[in-house]
Design an enzyme around this catalytic site. Structure first.
Site, PDB file in Angstrom:
ATOM      1  N   ILE A 147      39.166  36.940  39.355  1.00  0.00           N
ATOM      2  CA  ILE A 147      38.398  35.649  39.001  1.00  0.00           C
ATOM      3  C   ILE A 147      37.137  35.859  38.333  1.00  0.00           C
ATOM      4  CG2 ILE A 147      37.642  33.506  39.832  1.00  0.00           C
ATOM      5  CD1 ILE A 147      39.434  33.959  42.204  1.00  0.00           C
ATOM      6  N   THR A 167      36.539  31.285  50.256  1.00  0.00           N
ATOM      7  CA  THR A 167      37.804  31.128  50.211  1.00  0.00           C
ATOM      8  C   THR A 167      38.189  30.203  51.371  1.00  0.00           C
ATOM      9  OG1 THR A 167      40.117  32.130  50.795  1.00  0.00           O
ATOM     10  CG2 THR A 167      38.055  33.246  51.694  1.00  0.00           C
ATOM     11  N   ASP A 168      39.252  29.051  51.051  1.00  0.00           N
ATOM     12  CA  ASP A 168      39.946  28.356  52.173  1.00  0.00           C
ATOM     13  C   ASP A 168      40.503  29.135  53.216  1.00  0.00           C
ATOM     14  OD1 ASP A 168      42.134  29.350  50.914  1.00  0.00           O
ATOM     15  OD2 ASP A 168      43.227  27.545  50.429  1.00  0.00           O
ATOM     16  N   GLU A 169      40.515  30.539  53.293  1.00  0.00           N
ATOM     17  CA  GLU A 169      41.390  31.212  54.248  1.00  0.00           C
ATOM     18  C   GLU A 169      40.156  31.304  55.334  1.00  0.00           C
ATOM     19  OE1 GLU A 169      43.634  34.766  53.494  1.00  0.00           O
ATOM     20  OE2 GLU A 169      43.874  33.974  51.345  1.00  0.00           O
ATOM     21  N   TYR A 189      40.310  40.098  56.623  1.00  0.00           N
ATOM     22  CA  TYR A 189      39.733  39.714  55.121  1.00  0.00           C
ATOM     23  C   TYR A 189      39.130  38.278  55.608  1.00  0.00           C
ATOM     24  CZ  TYR A 189      39.892  36.965  50.989  1.00  0.00           C
ATOM     25  OH  TYR A 189      39.450  36.102  49.912  1.00  0.00           O
ATOM     26  N   LYS A 207      35.221  37.462  55.106  1.00  0.00           N
ATOM     27  CA  LYS A 207      34.637  36.167  54.108  1.00  0.00           C
ATOM     28  C   LYS A 207      33.933  34.995  55.053  1.00  0.00           C
ATOM     29  CE  LYS A 207      35.128  35.840  50.319  1.00  0.00           C
ATOM     30  NZ  LYS A 207      34.433  36.266  49.332  1.00  0.00           N
TER      31      LYS A 207
HETATM   32  P1  NAD Z   1      39.765  41.229  43.101  1.00  0.00           P
HETATM   33  O1  NAD Z   1      40.199  42.041  44.171  1.00  0.00           O
HETATM   34  O2  NAD Z   1      40.477  40.918  41.716  1.00  0.00           O
HETATM   35  O3  NAD Z   1      38.476  41.675  42.288  1.00  0.00           O
HETATM   36  C1  NAD Z   1      37.336  42.274  43.160  1.00  0.00           C
HETATM   37  C2  NAD Z   1      36.263  42.960  42.264  1.00  0.00           C
HETATM   38  O4  NAD Z   1      35.244  43.160  42.954  1.00  0.00           O
HETATM   39  C3  NAD Z   1      36.957  44.130  41.612  1.00  0.00           C
HETATM   40  O5  NAD Z   1      36.242  44.110  40.156  1.00  0.00           O
HETATM   41  C4  NAD Z   1      36.245  45.239  42.420  1.00  0.00           C
HETATM   42  O6  NAD Z   1      35.879  46.424  41.926  1.00  0.00           O
HETATM   43  C5  NAD Z   1      34.866  44.447  42.944  1.00  0.00           C
HETATM   44  N1  NAD Z   1      34.237  45.150  44.041  1.00  0.00           N
HETATM   45  C6  NAD Z   1      35.001  45.343  45.122  1.00  0.00           C
HETATM   46  N2  NAD Z   1      33.906  45.877  46.174  1.00  0.00           N
HETATM   47  C7  NAD Z   1      32.920  45.988  45.587  1.00  0.00           C
HETATM   48  C8  NAD Z   1      31.734  46.685  45.854  1.00  0.00           C
HETATM   49  N3  NAD Z   1      31.285  47.420  46.856  1.00  0.00           N
HETATM   50  N4  NAD Z   1      30.704  46.512  45.022  1.00  0.00           N
HETATM   51  C9  NAD Z   1      30.807  46.126  43.668  1.00  0.00           C
HETATM   52  N5  NAD Z   1      32.133  45.549  43.268  1.00  0.00           N
HETATM   53  C10 NAD Z   1      32.993  45.633  44.257  1.00  0.00           C
HETATM   54  O7  NAD Z   1      39.472  39.641  43.525  1.00  0.00           O
HETATM   55  P2  NAD Z   1      39.464  38.152  43.069  1.00  0.00           P
HETATM   56  O8  NAD Z   1      41.160  37.564  43.222  1.00  0.00           O
HETATM   57  O9  NAD Z   1      38.862  37.940  41.727  1.00  0.00           O
HETATM   58  O10 NAD Z   1      38.442  37.290  43.998  1.00  0.00           O
HETATM   59  C11 NAD Z   1      37.344  37.172  43.649  1.00  0.00           C
HETATM   60  C12 NAD Z   1      36.591  36.350  44.619  1.00  0.00           C
HETATM   61  O11 NAD Z   1      36.873  35.228  44.900  1.00  0.00           O
HETATM   62  C13 NAD Z   1      36.249  37.138  46.312  1.00  0.00           C
HETATM   63  O12 NAD Z   1      35.285  37.055  46.636  1.00  0.00           O
HETATM   64  C14 NAD Z   1      37.745  36.435  46.820  1.00  0.00           C
HETATM   65  O13 NAD Z   1      37.441  36.335  48.440  1.00  0.00           O
HETATM   66  C15 NAD Z   1      37.465  35.267  46.325  1.00  0.00           C
HETATM   67  N6  NAD Z   1      38.601  34.303  46.351  1.00  0.00           N
HETATM   68  C16 NAD Z   1      39.978  34.646  45.716  1.00  0.00           C
HETATM   69  C17 NAD Z   1      40.814  33.804  45.653  1.00  0.00           C
HETATM   70  C18 NAD Z   1      42.289  34.338  45.019  1.00  0.00           C
HETATM   71  O14 NAD Z   1      43.186  33.516  44.946  1.00  0.00           O
HETATM   72  N7  NAD Z   1      42.202  35.354  44.323  1.00  0.00           N
HETATM   73  C19 NAD Z   1      40.926  32.516  46.209  1.00  0.00           C
HETATM   74  C20 NAD Z   1      39.474  32.222  46.605  1.00  0.00           C
HETATM   75  C21 NAD Z   1      38.626  33.041  46.792  1.00  0.00           C
HETATM   76  P1  TYD Z   2      48.845  36.738  48.469  1.00  0.00           P
HETATM   77  O1  TYD Z   2      48.993  36.639  47.020  1.00  0.00           O
HETATM   78  O2  TYD Z   2      48.551  37.990  49.005  1.00  0.00           O
HETATM   79  O3  TYD Z   2      47.733  35.644  48.909  1.00  0.00           O
HETATM   80  P2  TYD Z   2      47.079  35.107  50.305  1.00  0.00           P
HETATM   81  O4  TYD Z   2      47.731  36.036  51.269  1.00  0.00           O
HETATM   82  O5  TYD Z   2      45.552  35.455  50.043  1.00  0.00           O
HETATM   83  O6  TYD Z   2      47.271  33.938  50.458  1.00  0.00           O
HETATM   84  O7  TYD Z   2      50.000  35.984  49.114  1.00  0.00           O
HETATM   85  C1  TYD Z   2      50.555  34.693  48.825  1.00  0.00           C
HETATM   86  C2  TYD Z   2      51.773  34.443  49.807  1.00  0.00           C
HETATM   87  O8  TYD Z   2      53.001  35.167  49.310  1.00  0.00           O
HETATM   88  C3  TYD Z   2      51.275  34.744  51.301  1.00  0.00           C
HETATM   89  O9  TYD Z   2      51.965  33.705  51.919  1.00  0.00           O
HETATM   90  C4  TYD Z   2      51.987  35.998  51.270  1.00  0.00           C
HETATM   91  C5  TYD Z   2      53.298  35.995  50.490  1.00  0.00           C
HETATM   92  N1  TYD Z   2      53.705  37.314  49.694  1.00  0.00           N
HETATM   93  C6  TYD Z   2      55.135  37.634  49.996  1.00  0.00           C
HETATM   94  O10 TYD Z   2      55.974  36.883  50.456  1.00  0.00           O
HETATM   95  N2  TYD Z   2      55.314  38.895  49.192  1.00  0.00           N
HETATM   96  C7  TYD Z   2      54.366  39.658  48.616  1.00  0.00           C
HETATM   97  O11 TYD Z   2      54.896  40.655  48.297  1.00  0.00           O
HETATM   98  C8  TYD Z   2      53.184  39.192  48.869  1.00  0.00           C
HETATM   99  C9  TYD Z   2      51.960  40.140  48.030  1.00  0.00           C
HETATM  100  C10 TYD Z   2      52.632  38.142  49.421  1.00  0.00           C
END
Ligand code: NAD
Ligand code: TYD
Length: 339
Positions: A12, A125-127, A153, A157
């Site tokens: 993101i 996050t909504d989690e 996780y 958060k």
């Molecule tokens: P991601 O795992 O793709 O990226 C995380 C980034 O943070 C990576 O580039 C990693 O190198 C960097 N990082 C990790 N530890 C670090 C540290 N100690 N110091 C500096 N950099 C560090 O994550 P994402 O999916 O892009 O999520 C970004 C943010 O959005 C997170 O805070 C996550 O909780 C939040 N979020 C994600 C989702 C989703 O669906 N992916 C949804 C809601 C909120």
């Molecule tokens: P994920 O992408 O890990 O996001 P989050 O757990 O943060 O919602 O998983 C999305 C959903 O998909 C979750 O219900 C777990 C499920 N899942 C599978 O069924 N198989 C997989 O290999 C993965 C990675 C996730």
């Protein structure tokens, strides 16, 4: 204005950097990222040498490094994406989640207090709200829903969110928090559901569906999330929490089947595997507040977004293939080894 984006080499964060550069080219962006396994510097390849951009490889938990960076850059806004983000990994190894997600957040906010900023934005996050039952489709997460976490996780958060609110109340730090639902789109690491299923499908590998595949997630196209964060950090009220989501609930199994169909593969690839421990059943966001206060609405419908995403993974095979091979971790050395 200088914006410090942590975690900008991740999914993101990188999309957010691209969004900001397009929308506000006048702003300077400094990206701080440790480049953990989830960080891929090649994602930022097109902006690394651009004016108004700087990449810094450091750990948000390293107080000295973070203070040094603030001393050099004096950011106006800090947008904090950096985190350990994968639930399955948190179940295997919670420790690093506590360090990065909680302690790292505190270090960043201490730097904000010491050097002064106009806004610290926490990407949450909504989690943190736990889950909703499958048989109550009338229920949604609002900003008033109690924090009630399931995984290491989400607990880490939630702890960070509480710290952010404490720094606001105790020290008057000008903070905001956004809690978004599941994102999908380009540059998502192929350990998360959608990119993992696309990559496995293309390689005719089994598609591991946890449990019965009936868990529900509320999917949002990543650019819509970036747009919401941009609005909140510039116009949102200080001290407030904003939920972000687009009322797009899908069962995991239906997403997997849709990907199979789009790629012209067989449903025989689906393999039901042991369920995730503590697996949340349903997430669903009520985005009424951000809509009413900031006029935000999602722009990309799921049908369109998932097609765009699949197309992106087809057109950018090298990006995820170098991740699967591990080669992406040499990119920093190639780019910065001689500098
Ligand atoms: P991601 O795992 O793709 O990226 C995380 C980034 O943070 C990576 O580039 C990693 O190198 C960097 N990082 C990790 N530890 C670090 C540290 N100690 N110091 C500096 N950099 C560090 O994550 P994402 O999916 O892009 O999520 C970004 C943010 O959005 C997170 O805070 C996550 O909780 C939040 N979020 C994600 C989702 C989703 O669906 N992916 C949804 C809601 C909120
Ligand atoms: P994920 O992408 O890990 O996001 P989050 O757990 O943060 O919602 O998983 C999305 C959903 O998909 C979750 O219900 C777990 C499920 N899942 C599978 O069924 N198989 C997989 O290999 C993965 C990675 C996730």
């Amino acid at each position: 204005m200088t914006i410090l984006v942590t975690g900008g080499a991740g999914f993101i964060g990188s999309n957010f950097i691209f969004y900001e550069r397009e929308k506000h080219p006048e702003d300077r962006i400094v990206c701080l990222d440790k480049l953990t396994y989830a960080g891929n510097l090649s994602t930022l390849g097109s902006v690394l040498d651009a004016p108004n951009f700087r990449f810094v490889k450091d750990d948000i938990c390293d107080r000295e490094a973070v203070y040094r960076l603030f001393e050099e850059e004096h950011p106006d806004i800090v947008v904090h994406f950096a985190a350990e983000s994968h639930v399955d990994r948190s179940i295997e190894n919670p420790g690093v989640f506590l360090e990065t997600n909680i302690l790292g957040t505190a270090v960043l906010m201490d730097a904000c207090r010491k050097y002064g900023i106009t806004r610290y934005h926490q990407v949450s996050t909504d989690e943190v709200y736990g889950d909703l039952p499958l048989d109550r489709p009338d229920l949604f997460f609002t900003e008033e829903t109690p924090i009630h976490t399931s995984s290491p996780y989400s607990s880490s958060k939630a702890a960070a969110d509480l710290l952010v609110q404490a720094y606001h109340r105790t020290y008057g730090l000008p903070v905001s928090i956004s809690r978004c639902s599941n994102n999908y789109g380009p540059y998502q690491f192929p350990e998360k559901l959608i990119p993992l299923m696309i990559a496995n499908c293309l390689a005719d590998k089994p598609l591991p569906v946890y449990g019965q595949g009936i868990n529900v997630r509320d999917w949002l196209y990543v650019e819509d999330h970036c747009k919401a964060i941009d609005l909140i950090m510039r116009k949102g009220r200080v001290g407030e929490v904003y939920n972000i989501g687009g009322h797009n609930e899908m069962r995991n199994i239906d997403i997997v089947k849709l990907i199979i169909k789009e790629l012209g593969k067989s449903e025989d690839l689906i393999t039901f595997v042991t369920d995730r421990k503590g697996h949340d059943m349903r997430y669903a966001i009520d985005p009424a507040k951000i809509h009413a206060e900031l006029g935000w609405l999602p722009e990309t419908l799921f049908a369109e977004g998932i097609r765009k995403t699949i197309r992106w993974y087809l057109d950018n095979k090298e990006w995820w293939e170098t991740i699967i091979s591990g080669e992406y971790q040499n990119y920093y050395q190639q780019m910065y080894g001689h500098r």
